[in-house]
Design a protein around this motif. Structure first.
Motif, PDB file in Angstrom:
ATOM      1  N   THR A   1       0.811  -1.226   0.000  1.00 20.13           N
ATOM      2  CA  THR A   1       0.000   0.000   0.000  1.00 20.13           C
ATOM      3  C   THR A   1       0.841   1.272   0.000  1.00 20.13           C
ATOM      4  O   THR A   1       0.463   2.261  -0.631  1.00 20.13           O
ATOM      5  CB  THR A   1      -0.933   0.030   1.224  1.00 20.13           C
ATOM      6  N   LYS A   2       1.971   1.265   0.687  1.00 19.40           N
ATOM      7  CA  LYS A   2       2.743   2.502   0.853  1.00 19.40           C
ATOM      8  C   LYS A   2       4.071   2.505   0.107  1.00 19.40           C
ATOM      9  O   LYS A   2       4.721   3.545   0.010  1.00 19.40           O
ATOM     10  CB  LYS A   2       3.010   2.758   2.353  1.00 19.40           C
TER      11      LYS A   2
ATOM     12  N   ARG B   1       4.648   1.177  -3.313  1.00 19.32           N
ATOM     13  CA  ARG B   1       4.237   0.544  -4.570  1.00 19.32           C
ATOM     14  C   ARG B   1       5.448   0.293  -5.464  1.00 19.32           C
ATOM     15  O   ARG B   1       6.385   1.092  -5.533  1.00 19.32           O
ATOM     16  CB  ARG B   1       3.237   1.441  -5.296  1.00 19.32           C
TER      17      ARG B   1
ATOM     18  N   GLU C   1       0.454  -5.099  -7.763  1.00 14.71           N
ATOM     19  CA  GLU C   1      -0.948  -5.496  -7.866  1.00 14.71           C
ATOM     20  C   GLU C   1      -1.071  -6.973  -8.247  1.00 14.71           C
ATOM     21  O   GLU C   1      -2.000  -7.661  -7.805  1.00 14.71           O
ATOM     22  CB  GLU C   1      -1.666  -4.623  -8.899  1.00 14.71           C
TER      23      GLU C   1
ATOM     24  N   ARG D   1      -3.546  -5.098   4.392  1.00 11.62           N
ATOM     25  CA  ARG D   1      -3.548  -4.240   3.210  1.00 11.62           C
ATOM     26  C   ARG D   1      -4.803  -3.376   3.172  1.00 11.62           C
ATOM     27  O   ARG D   1      -4.737  -2.170   2.915  1.00 11.62           O
ATOM     28  CB  ARG D   1      -3.449  -5.119   1.962  1.00 11.62           C
ATOM     29  N   ASN D   2      -5.963  -3.949   3.450  1.00 16.13           N
ATOM     30  CA  ASN D   2      -7.211  -3.180   3.457  1.00 16.13           C
ATOM     31  C   ASN D   2      -7.218  -2.131   4.570  1.00 16.13           C
ATOM     32  O   ASN D   2      -7.844  -1.082   4.417  1.00 16.13           O
ATOM     33  CB  ASN D   2      -8.399  -4.121   3.628  1.00 16.13           C
TER      34      ASN D   2
ATOM     35  N   TYR E   1      -4.364  -0.624   5.845  1.00 20.90           N
ATOM     36  CA  TYR E   1      -3.345   0.399   5.570  1.00 20.90           C
ATOM     37  C   TYR E   1      -3.730   1.311   4.408  1.00 20.90           C
ATOM     38  O   TYR E   1      -3.196   2.415   4.297  1.00 20.90           O
ATOM     39  CB  TYR E   1      -1.998  -0.271   5.285  1.00 20.90           C
ATOM     40  N   VAL E   2      -4.642   0.862   3.558  1.00 19.34           N
ATOM     41  CA  VAL E   2      -5.098   1.723   2.468  1.00 19.34           C
ATOM     42  C   VAL E   2      -5.734   2.995   3.021  1.00 19.34           C
ATOM     43  O   VAL E   2      -5.630   4.079   2.423  1.00 19.34           O
ATOM     44  CB  VAL E   2      -6.093   0.959   1.567  1.00 19.34           C
TER      45      VAL E   2
ATOM     46  N   ASP F   1      -1.244   8.708   2.932  1.00 22.65           N
ATOM     47  CA  ASP F   1       0.106   8.534   2.402  1.00 22.65           C
ATOM     48  C   ASP F   1       1.056   9.618   2.903  1.00 22.65           C
ATOM     49  O   ASP F   1       2.281   9.425   2.893  1.00 22.65           O
ATOM     50  CB  ASP F   1       0.076   8.561   0.869  1.00 22.65           C
TER      51      ASP F   1
ATOM     52  N   GLY G   1     -10.271   1.976  -0.756  1.00 20.29           N
ATOM     53  CA  GLY G   1      -9.347   1.004  -1.322  1.00 20.29           C
ATOM     54  C   GLY G   1     -10.060  -0.146  -2.003  1.00 20.29           C
ATOM     55  O   GLY G   1     -11.244  -0.169  -2.131  1.00 20.29           O
TER      56      GLY G   1
END
Length: 294
Positions: A112-113, A115, A120, A174-175, A177-178, A182, A294
């Motif tokens: 998430t942070k 990339r 993906e 992941r869900n 941290y979205v 940022d 997200g």
């Protein structure tokens, strides 16, 4: 007229509240009834069970069922009672939960942070991993464990659960941290924080809810697992779930020991209950934290 209307509304609201609480109490009693039967039966003697009422309280209370369910005497590679197997489950569940949660949090942070090209695709593969049935992993995992010398061992079971759980913990983290801005990570980079420092000092302190979700989810899944335990271990390396199955299905006298069976089932379920009581308040908070982005 206004006063009568307000009184009528108040009485109607009170009646509705009484009905709601009454229905909730009935539902709670219905779902708690099996637990009541298990508890009372575990404290009865075999004579009380065979000649008494299923819902009657033990008279007198007996700890024989609990002692026989817990006591452990090992002969060769076989043990009676659950004590030995209880500590087997503790020995692989705790490190597997910690490892899968740690790697899941780190993976979620990276995806998430930080990339990168193909991130993906990697996340998609991990997501697919959460939908793959247990049974498809049995032969490949058994072959790998045999090749590295961890077959039929507690360490091998730790590895299996750690690897299998990473897909789930990564998805959860992941869900979560979205939804974290940022700008926090960018500010840490500007201040000179490294990859690990940003994760340790910026991300982890605000990750308690989702980490608790991972711990509860993983602990419950790993502790209650039967399939991996019966396939990848044997003898005195079995987890408590397999030992409970053996305890229920074996009796030296040929008489069904319902008090021992019920006591063993409660002993097996207690750790997950304790985890829910201690960390349960974080569960829904962590599950819903990243649900709107997200």
């Amino acid at each position: 007229m206004a006063t009568r209307t307000e009184d009528g509304v108040a009485r109607g609201g009170s009646l509705a509240r009484v009905l709601v609480y009454g229905l909730l109490l009935l539902a709670a009693a219905y779902f708690l009834l099996p637990l009541y039967v298990m508890l009372t039966t575990s404290f009865k003697t075999l004579g009380q069970i065979s000649g008494g009422n299923l819902f009657a309280l033990p008279a007198p209370f007996s700890l024989t069922g609990w002692q026989q369910a817990w006591s452990s005497a090992c002969t060769g590679s076989d043990c009676t009672g659950l004590q030995h197997y209880f500590w087997n489950s503790v020995a692989f569940t705790v490190p597997a939960v910690l490892l899968s949660t740690a790697f899941g949090a780190l993976n979620g942070y990276v995806l998430t942070k930080w990339r990168f090209k193909g991130s993906e695709i990697i996340f998609g593969l991990l997501l697919v991993g959460t939908f793959v049935p247990f049974q498809m992993f049995l032969l490949p995992m058994a072959r790998v464990l045999g090749m590295i010398g961890l077959d039929n061992s507690v360490a091998g079971l730790t590895l299996v659960h750690s690897v299998y759980g990473v897909a789930f913990t990564t998805l959860f983290c992941r869900n979560y941290y979205v939804a974290i801005p940022d700008e926090l990570v960018k500010a840490a980079r500007i201040d000179g924080a490294s990859f690990i420092s940003t994760f340790r000092y910026v991300i982890l302190p605000i990750s308690t809810p989702i980490l608790m979700v991972c711990v509860i989810w993983q602990f419950t899944q790993i502790w209650n697992d039967f399939l991996f335990g019966v396939v990848f271990t044997s003898g005195d390396a079995h987890p408590i779930t397999v030992a409970l199955n053996n305890l229920v299905n074996t009796s030296s006298t040929g008489i069904k020991r319902y008090n021992v069976d019920m006591a063993g089932a409660i002993i097996t379920a207690l750790p997950t209950l304790v985890v829910y009581i201690v960390a349960g308040r974080y569960f829904m908070r962590g599950l819903t934290a990243g649900a709107v982005k997200g």
